[in-house]
Design a protein around this motif. Structure first.
Motif, PDB file in Angstrom:
ATOM      1  N   TYR A 164       0.811  -1.220   0.000  1.00  0.00           N
ATOM      2  CA  TYR A 164       0.000   0.000   0.000  1.00  0.00           C
ATOM      3  C   TYR A 164       0.846   1.273   0.000  1.00  0.00           C
ATOM      4  N   ASN A 165       2.148   1.114   0.296  1.00  0.00           N
ATOM      5  CA  ASN A 165       3.014   2.287   0.086  1.00  0.00           C
ATOM      6  C   ASN A 165       4.245   1.890  -0.718  1.00  0.00           C
ATOM      7  N   CYS A 166       3.987   1.048  -1.706  1.00  0.00           N
ATOM      8  CA  CYS A 166       5.061   0.508  -2.539  1.00  0.00           C
ATOM      9  C   CYS A 166       5.826   1.633  -3.238  1.00  0.00           C
ATOM     10  N   LYS A 167       7.149   1.622  -3.045  1.00  0.00           N
ATOM     11  CA  LYS A 167       7.896   2.719  -3.657  1.00  0.00           C
ATOM     12  C   LYS A 167       8.214   2.458  -5.136  1.00  0.00           C
ATOM     13  N   TYR A 168       7.806   1.296  -5.634  1.00  0.00           N
ATOM     14  CA  TYR A 168       8.072   0.984  -7.048  1.00  0.00           C
ATOM     15  C   TYR A 168       6.829   1.148  -7.921  1.00  0.00           C
TER      16      TYR A 168
ATOM     17  N   LEU B 285       6.308   5.475 -12.354  1.00  0.00           N
ATOM     18  CA  LEU B 285       6.945   5.398 -13.676  1.00  0.00           C
ATOM     19  C   LEU B 285       8.471   5.312 -13.608  1.00  0.00           C
ATOM     20  N   VAL B 286       9.010   5.343 -12.409  1.00  0.00           N
ATOM     21  CA  VAL B 286      10.460   5.194 -12.272  1.00  0.00           C
ATOM     22  C   VAL B 286      10.692   3.715 -11.957  1.00  0.00           C
ATOM     23  N   ARG B 287      11.281   2.985 -12.895  1.00  0.00           N
ATOM     24  CA  ARG B 287      11.285   1.528 -12.809  1.00  0.00           C
ATOM     25  C   ARG B 287      12.622   0.956 -12.349  1.00  0.00           C
ATOM     26  N   ILE B 288      12.580  -0.252 -11.837  1.00  0.00           N
ATOM     27  CA  ILE B 288      13.793  -0.872 -11.299  1.00  0.00           C
ATOM     28  C   ILE B 288      14.404  -1.919 -12.227  1.00  0.00           C
ATOM     29  N   GLY B 289      13.576  -2.592 -13.039  1.00  0.00           N
ATOM     30  CA  GLY B 289      14.097  -3.635 -13.930  1.00  0.00           C
ATOM     31  C   GLY B 289      14.645  -3.027 -15.226  1.00  0.00           C
ATOM     32  N   ASP B 290      15.405  -3.842 -15.976  1.00  0.00           N
ATOM     33  CA  ASP B 290      15.868  -3.361 -17.279  1.00  0.00           C
ATOM     34  C   ASP B 290      14.682  -3.171 -18.212  1.00  0.00           C
ATOM     35  N   ILE B 291      13.710  -4.081 -18.086  1.00  0.00           N
ATOM     36  CA  ILE B 291      12.437  -3.811 -18.755  1.00  0.00           C
ATOM     37  C   ILE B 291      11.298  -4.102 -17.781  1.00  0.00           C
ATOM     38  N   THR B 292      10.174  -3.467 -18.057  1.00  0.00           N
ATOM     39  CA  THR B 292       8.959  -3.693 -17.261  1.00  0.00           C
ATOM     40  C   THR B 292       7.914  -4.265 -18.208  1.00  0.00           C
TER      41      THR B 292
ATOM     42  N   SER C 246       4.316   2.871 -28.371  1.00  0.00           N
ATOM     43  CA  SER C 246       3.102   3.448 -27.784  1.00  0.00           C
ATOM     44  C   SER C 246       3.525   4.359 -26.635  1.00  0.00           C
ATOM     45  N   LYS C 247       2.901   5.505 -26.543  1.00  0.00           N
ATOM     46  CA  LYS C 247       3.340   6.473 -25.526  1.00  0.00           C
ATOM     47  C   LYS C 247       3.068   5.958 -24.108  1.00  0.00           C
ATOM     48  N   LEU C 248       4.008   6.273 -23.231  1.00  0.00           N
ATOM     49  CA  LEU C 248       3.911   5.863 -21.836  1.00  0.00           C
ATOM     50  C   LEU C 248       2.598   6.334 -21.200  1.00  0.00           C
ATOM     51  N   ILE C 249       2.224   7.532 -21.519  1.00  0.00           N
ATOM     52  CA  ILE C 249       1.018   8.106 -20.932  1.00  0.00           C
ATOM     53  C   ILE C 249      -0.221   7.290 -21.316  1.00  0.00           C
ATOM     54  N   LYS C 250      -0.202   6.740 -22.530  1.00  0.00           N
ATOM     55  CA  LYS C 250      -1.336   5.913 -22.967  1.00  0.00           C
ATOM     56  C   LYS C 250      -1.341   4.592 -22.204  1.00  0.00           C
ATOM     57  N   ILE C 251      -0.151   4.033 -22.020  1.00  0.00           N
ATOM     58  CA  ILE C 251      -0.055   2.754 -21.298  1.00  0.00           C
ATOM     59  C   ILE C 251      -0.510   2.925 -19.847  1.00  0.00           C
TER      60      ILE C 251
ATOM     61  N   ASN D 223      -3.612   1.686 -16.284  1.00  0.00           N
ATOM     62  CA  ASN D 223      -2.784   0.861 -15.404  1.00  0.00           C
ATOM     63  C   ASN D 223      -2.252   1.749 -14.287  1.00  0.00           C
ATOM     64  N   SER D 224      -3.110   1.998 -13.297  1.00  0.00           N
ATOM     65  CA  SER D 224      -2.771   3.028 -12.311  1.00  0.00           C
ATOM     66  C   SER D 224      -1.556   2.669 -11.447  1.00  0.00           C
ATOM     67  N   GLN D 225      -1.171   1.384 -11.460  1.00  0.00           N
ATOM     68  CA  GLN D 225       0.020   0.998 -10.679  1.00  0.00           C
ATOM     69  C   GLN D 225       1.306   1.567 -11.264  1.00  0.00           C
ATOM     70  N   LEU D 226       1.201   2.163 -12.455  1.00  0.00           N
ATOM     71  CA  LEU D 226       2.359   2.864 -13.019  1.00  0.00           C
ATOM     72  C   LEU D 226       2.413   4.301 -12.500  1.00  0.00           C
ATOM     73  N   ILE D 227       1.417   4.690 -11.747  1.00  0.00           N
ATOM     74  CA  ILE D 227       1.369   6.058 -11.217  1.00  0.00           C
ATOM     75  C   ILE D 227       1.523   6.051  -9.694  1.00  0.00           C
ATOM     76  N   LYS D 228       0.742   5.174  -9.047  1.00  0.00           N
ATOM     77  CA  LYS D 228       0.777   5.157  -7.576  1.00  0.00           C
ATOM     78  C   LYS D 228       0.331   3.788  -7.043  1.00  0.00           C
ATOM     79  N   PRO D 229       0.686   3.494  -5.778  1.00  0.00           N
ATOM     80  CA  PRO D 229       0.243   2.200  -5.235  1.00  0.00           C
ATOM     81  C   PRO D 229      -1.272   2.157  -5.064  1.00  0.00           C
ATOM     82  N   VAL D 230      -1.776   0.965  -4.872  1.00  0.00           N
ATOM     83  CA  VAL D 230      -3.210   0.775  -4.636  1.00  0.00           C
ATOM     84  C   VAL D 230      -3.628   1.553  -3.390  1.00  0.00           C
TER      85      VAL D 230
END
Ligand code: FAD
Length: 379
Positions: free
Chosen positions: A266-270, A273-280, A331-336, A340-347
């Motif tokens: 619920y307070n996941c820092k990942y 849009l700032v990602r940790i893997g080489d790809i997501t 495809s633009k990140l904003i569209k993705i 997919n709200s988990q790319l913006i903030k935790p649940v």
């Protein structure tokens, strides 16, 4: 209290990545299950030599990892038949196949049901025939065990390694390794949170009682009605197959709505849009609305469409060298991120902001689940 003893992350913040468990030189870290059934590392003070490796390798207590904003983003889908067993577009499975064909090893999550008891854990594979074991999403926290030690052995032996997991697990691995390896590729999933293995176990007990026999397999993301509708399939020991719509299952609905996750989710820092893997990778939800032209000309929704974020130079190389049989369309990140709200903030956990209260959603969700289970009501 011994001031010289290391501390581990608090219950609220510990993600269960087990970097500490892997790094401890005296095996002084042991695992317990908390009251919600999530694993929690603890220190055995009689074995601890106060080297502080556990606390200094904890990704939650140290901000060592350089996260990255995606350089490129795509809609994509594997070309091979292999993707039928994948959750979405089979990006992971396709990369895994090519890494193994080139002599590398792959790490991912498997689900085994033995005597009706499920186990979900990270495992190593080096044979293409075993890719099916680690395909598909398992919506439960996977047990890392001592897998980071195995990864390090492969890396030190010069093998090319593909490691996939939730972002907190990628952070755990990187923190444990504590150095860059050219031969390591990491794939993180867009993740909205994980329930505990204990809750999933109770759910399977309920299902086996309902069907009157033990279960032999459970697939969280079945494509029997194509990609898109959230459908699970369960098979009993005598081979009877049942289809479960997420909307008709308490467990799967509570999971989707975010009522039964680990506290740290619920307070996941990942979850941004700032990602940790080489790809997501993730599902490209809403692709029909966001990218109708791509759907018309390049990709078919039937087989599943993933979103792919390329977050590092190594990510570019991974896709170039091992993703030749993946069809991609920019495809633009904003569209993705739109669907997919988990790319913006935790649940969201509505009253989480009040310190120390972990949220009405979660407390009620887990209680509701346990009450239904106790009184043999439908789950
Ligand atoms: C707990 C969880 C939550 C997720 N939440 C979202 C979300 O909110 N939005 C979204 O777009 N996508 C989410 N995903 C990812 C999505 O379900 C697919 O896994 C992703 O699209 C990859 O699909 P694929 O076809 O390329 O992978 P596949 O070829 O099906 O491979 C699946 C990959 O997922 C890994 N994996 C499976 N279960 C777990 C687990 N429990 N823990 C760690 N790794 C696991 C496997 O090791 C493998 O790498 C989530 C996945 C999980 C496991």
């Amino acid at each position: 209290m011994n001031l010289n003893s290391p501390k581990l992350a608090s219950i609220e913040n510990c993600t269960g990545c087990l970097s500490c468990y892997n790094i401890c030189p005296t095996s002084a870290i042991y695992i317990v299950k908390n009251k919600e059934g999530f694993i929690q590392p603890k220190i055995n003070s009689t074995k601890c030599i106060s080297c502080f490796k556990c606390s200094s390798s904890c990704p939650e207590m140290n901000d060592k990892e350089q996260n990255k904003i995606p350089i490129k983003s795509y809609a994509g889908c594997g070309k091979n038949k292999i993707i039928e067993n994948s959750a979405s577009g089979g990006i992971f499975a396709t990369l895994a196949k090519n890494i193994i064909s080139n002599g590398g090893t792959v790490y991912g999550v498997t689900l085994k049901i033995i005597n009706n008891i499920p186990e979900v854990y990270h495992t190593r594979i080096s044979n293409i025939d075993n890719i099916k074991d680690i395909q598909g999403s398992k919506y439960v926290q996977s047990f890392i065990g001592k897998i980071y030690i195995e990864v390090k052995k492969d890396l030190d032996n010069g093998k090319t390694v593909l490691f996939s997991g939730t972002p907190c697990q990628i952070a755990g691995l990187k923190s444990f390794l504590n150095k860059e390896y050219k031969n390591l590729y990491t794939v993180d999933l867009i993740c909205h949170g994980v329930p505990s293995i204990e809750m999933f176990s109770k759910y399977l007990i309920y299902l086996s009682k309902k069907y009157g026999e033990s279960l032999s397999s459970f697939i969280f993301r079945s494509k029997c009605n194509g990609w898109g509708p959230l459908i699970a399939t369960v098979t009993t020991e005598s081979g009877i197959k049942k289809i479960i719509n997420y909307r008709n299952s308490v467990y799967l609905s509570l999971f989707l709505k975010g009522y039964i996750y680990r506290d740290s989710c619920y307070n996941c820092k990942y979850a941004n849009l700032v990602r940790i893997g080489d790809i997501t990778i993730g599902d490209y939800w809403g692709v029909e609305k966001e990218e109708p032209t791509i759907l018309k000309n390049k990709l078919s929704k039937e087989e599943g469409i993933s979103c792919i974020l390329i977050n590092s130079r190594k990510g570019i190389k991974l896709l170039q060298d091992f993703g030749k049989d993946i069809i991609i369309a920019e495809s633009k990140l904003i569209k993705i991120a739109t669907n997919n709200s988990q790319l913006i903030k935790p649940v969201n956990n509505y009253i989480h902001k009040k310190k120390r209260i972990i949220g009405l959603n979660k407390v009620l969700g887990i209680r509701l689940f346990n009450i239904l289970y106790k009184f043999h009501l439908p789950l």
